[in-house]
Design a protein around this motif. Structure first.
Motif, mmCIF file in Angstrom:
data_model
loop_
_atom_site.group_PDB
_atom_site.id
_atom_site.type_symbol
_atom_site.label_atom_id
_atom_site.label_comp_id
_atom_site.label_asym_id
_atom_site.label_seq_id
_atom_site.Cartn_x
_atom_site.Cartn_y
_atom_site.Cartn_z
ATOM 1 N N ALA A 110 -0.468 14.578 13.516
ATOM 2 C CA ALA A 110 -1.139 13.278 13.649
ATOM 3 C C ALA A 110 -1.426 12.643 12.292
ATOM 4 O O ALA A 110 -1.662 11.427 12.206
ATOM 5 N N PHE A 111 -1.455 13.452 11.253
ATOM 6 C CA PHE A 111 -1.832 12.942 9.929
ATOM 7 C C PHE A 111 -0.646 12.905 8.959
ATOM 8 O O PHE A 111 -0.832 12.728 7.758
ATOM 9 N N THR A 157 1.863 10.707 8.463
ATOM 10 C CA THR A 157 2.051 9.439 7.745
ATOM 11 C C THR A 157 0.960 9.255 6.686
ATOM 12 O O THR A 157 1.226 8.854 5.556
ATOM 13 N N ALA A 158 -0.289 9.564 7.077
ATOM 14 C CA ALA A 158 -1.405 9.425 6.132
ATOM 15 C C ALA A 158 -1.204 10.330 4.922
ATOM 16 O O ALA A 158 -1.462 9.934 3.782
ATOM 17 N N LEU A 202 1.468 8.859 2.633
ATOM 18 C CA LEU A 202 0.936 7.706 1.883
ATOM 19 C C LEU A 202 0.003 8.170 0.768
ATOM 20 O O LEU A 202 0.015 7.650 -0.343
ATOM 21 N N ARG A 203 -0.821 9.177 1.080
ATOM 22 C CA ARG A 203 -1.762 9.697 0.084
ATOM 23 C C ARG A 203 -1.005 10.318 -1.089
ATOM 24 O O ARG A 203 -1.350 10.107 -2.252
ATOM 25 N N THR A 224 0.274 7.579 -3.216
ATOM 26 C CA THR A 224 -0.823 6.999 -3.996
ATOM 27 C C THR A 224 -1.130 7.841 -5.227
ATOM 28 O O THR A 224 -1.471 7.325 -6.286
ATOM 29 N N LEU A 225 -1.028 9.152 -5.071
ATOM 30 C CA LEU A 225 -1.352 10.062 -6.169
ATOM 31 C C LEU A 225 -0.157 10.287 -7.098
ATOM 32 O O LEU A 225 -0.201 11.147 -7.979
ATOM 33 N N PRO A 263 -8.864 4.937 -0.041
ATOM 34 C CA PRO A 263 -7.933 5.950 -0.508
ATOM 35 C C PRO A 263 -6.709 5.412 -1.258
ATOM 36 O O PRO A 263 -6.014 6.181 -1.891
ATOM 37 N N ALA A 264 -6.447 4.100 -1.201
ATOM 38 C CA ALA A 264 -5.224 3.593 -1.837
ATOM 39 C C ALA A 264 -5.362 3.500 -3.352
ATOM 40 O O ALA A 264 -4.385 3.348 -4.058
ATOM 41 N N LYS A 265 -6.598 3.539 -3.858
ATOM 42 C CA LYS A 265 -6.870 3.530 -5.290
ATOM 43 C C LYS A 265 -6.493 2.214 -5.977
ATOM 44 O O LYS A 265 -6.215 2.200 -7.177
ATOM 45 N N ASP A 313 -2.298 1.749 10.638
ATOM 46 C CA ASP A 313 -0.919 2.237 10.597
ATOM 47 C C ASP A 313 -0.662 3.056 9.321
ATOM 48 O O ASP A 313 0.466 3.404 9.020
ATOM 49 N N GLY A 314 -1.721 3.368 8.611
ATOM 50 C CA GLY A 314 -1.558 4.132 7.378
ATOM 51 C C GLY A 314 -2.556 5.256 7.273
ATOM 52 O O GLY A 314 -2.470 6.243 7.991
ATOM 53 N N MET A 315 -3.570 5.081 6.414
ATOM 54 C CA MET A 315 -4.510 6.181 6.155
ATOM 55 C C MET A 315 -5.781 6.107 6.994
ATOM 56 O O MET A 315 -6.562 7.034 7.018
ATOM 57 N N GLU A 316 -6.026 4.987 7.669
ATOM 58 C CA GLU A 316 -7.182 4.890 8.591
ATOM 59 C C GLU A 316 -6.825 5.662 9.863
ATOM 60 O O GLU A 316 -5.780 5.412 10.479
ATOM 61 N N LYS A 317 -7.656 6.635 10.231
ATOM 62 C CA LYS A 317 -7.292 7.520 11.350
ATOM 63 C C LYS A 317 -8.390 7.616 12.413
ATOM 64 O O LYS A 317 -8.479 8.620 13.132
#
Lengths: 58, 355
Positions: free
Chosen positions: A5-6, A8-9, A12-13, A16-17, B65-67, B166-170
């Motif tokens: 479930a995580f 994609t997140a 993306l994270r 970002t890093l 979280p996108a910084k 659709d990204g980091m918000e869960k």
């Protein structure tokens, strides 16, 4: 390591890093409600992927 | 990045002059919360910037979280999009400064499945001047300042922090605070010192306090005839399983007392500290009720407590984590809002341009 479930997140994270393409091992979701035996089975199935990610050349 | 450094100008985009076509662009870019936005033209952003003493390219920090770098200019563009009047802008900036304080944990707030969103509590003389609703229906509806200030902050979290579903918000469910949640303390009907004083500020300043919560737990007490009776009902409502409290040591719980309840409690002889101490003593659950449920964390209170089925665990770790705010209009209703998990809440003073 992340549950499906995580995924994609996590990707993306990592981006970002500045770690795009960072190896991510995906576990089935949800994990929290699985029994200890089910978790051990998942761990046995994925331990090779974890070792592969940790030893992969950057 | 340290606060108040300089950053580059925000990137410019061409948008169609036609309103509907412009809205489609914002939707395609995922820059909106689902509602129409005001196109942030150079002229409208300049009007917003005229109301802050901070230079447009001042960087307030990076938004997790996108910084992304949060500049005053980018915040102004989002405030225009949210529909803010320019005079609201200093309040929006203060709210963003609060969110960027490390103890707020804005990245966790954005990403958690728990569905947390910032609740903004404005306290001080500017609140009334700007028309930020502290009275009837202050949690939602009717008032432009409340709706747009809260929305501006959420658009900054979305567009600079990357808080997009659709990204980091869960969030599993989320709540309408993800669109906007801003209100003012009802200082005219507060029987005690104002909330900003509890948060370490003086009477003359205006502050914005932000805390991430999962929603509003409403409490009705329309029968009891004493303030103690009101507090008993409130404490009874807060002794609940399944809220993200009892095992989070450093997070606050906002207790928003309706003015009638506050007046009844004060008439019973309670100071605000007295209210905090009463709730701290009475909002407790036995270990046997908490063990193995919700966000049970056996290491939180130590082995002596955990081994004792009858040990009473307090809702927060100290009375000071109970944020008592008087708000709302007539009626015998109050509400409590437990902070989400790691959010310790944060407060920032509003800075305005010299008159």
């Amino acid at each position: 390591m992340i549950t499906a479930a995580f995924q994609t997140a996590a990707q993306l994270r990592a981006k970002t890093l500045g770690l795009e393409g960072h190896p991510i091992v995906v576990l089935p979701h949800p994990l929290a409600s699985k029994t200890e035996d089910e978790v051990k089975t998942i761990a046995r199935d994925l331990v090779g992927s974890v070792a592969g990610g940790l030893t992969r050349a950057a | 990045m340290s606060a108040a450094t300089q950053a580059r100008a925000a990137r410019r985009h061409k948008a169609p002059a036609d309103f509907a076509a412009a809205q489609r662009l914002f939707e395609e870019k995922s820059w909106t919360d689902g509602l129409p936005v005001v196109p942030p033209t150079e002229a409208l952003v300049r009007e917003m910037l005229a109301h802050t003493p901070l230079a447009p390219h001042t960087a307030l920090g990076r938004m997790e979280p996108a910084k992304s770098t949060v500049t005053i200019e980018k915040v102004a563009a989002n405030a225009v999009m949210a529909g803010c009047s320019p005079e609201y802008f200093p309040v929006v900036v203060a709210a963003i400064k609060a969110l960027l304080q490390p103890q707020f944990h804005v990245g966790s707030t954005a990403c958690t499945t728990g569905g947390a969103a910032p609740v903004l509590i404005v306290s001080g003389p500017l609140a009334e001047k700007l028309g930020i609703n502290a009275g009837t229906a202050c949690f939602g509806g009717n008032v432009k300042a409340n709706a747009t200030i809260g929305r501006a902050v959420r658009l900054v979290m979305r567009n600079l922090g990357g808080a997009k579903p659709d990204g980091m918000e869960k969030s599993t469910l989320a709540w309408p605070g993800k669109i906007s949640m801003c209100f003012s303390e009802n200082e005219a009907r507060t029987p005690w010192e104002p909330f900003r004083v509890d948060r370490g500020h003086g009477h003359d300043v205006t502050t914005v306090s932000a805390v991430a919560t999962r929603g509003i737990y409403a409490v009705t007490e329309g029968t009891q005839e004493t303030g103690v009776g009101v507090l008993e009902t409130l404490a009874g409502a807060m002794r609940m399983i399944g809220a993200p409290v009892y095992y989070q040591r450093n997070v606050p719980v906002v207790v928003c007392l309706g003015p009638e309840h506050a007046s009844e409690i004060a008439r019973s002889g309670f100071s605000k500290r007295g209210v905090r101490e009463y709730l701290f003593e009475h909002c407790r659950l036995p270990v046997r009720a908490l063990r193995g449920r919700g966000y049970y964390a056996p290491g939180c209170w130590g082995p002596e407590v955990e081994r004792n089925d009858d040990a009473l665990v307090p809702i927060v770790s100290t009375p000071d984590h109970l944020w008592i705010v008087v708000a709302g209009g007539d009626g015998r209703h109050s509400a409590w809002m437990p902070a989400w998990n790691v959010c310790e809440g944060a407060t920032a003073a509003v800075e305005v341009t010299a008159a």
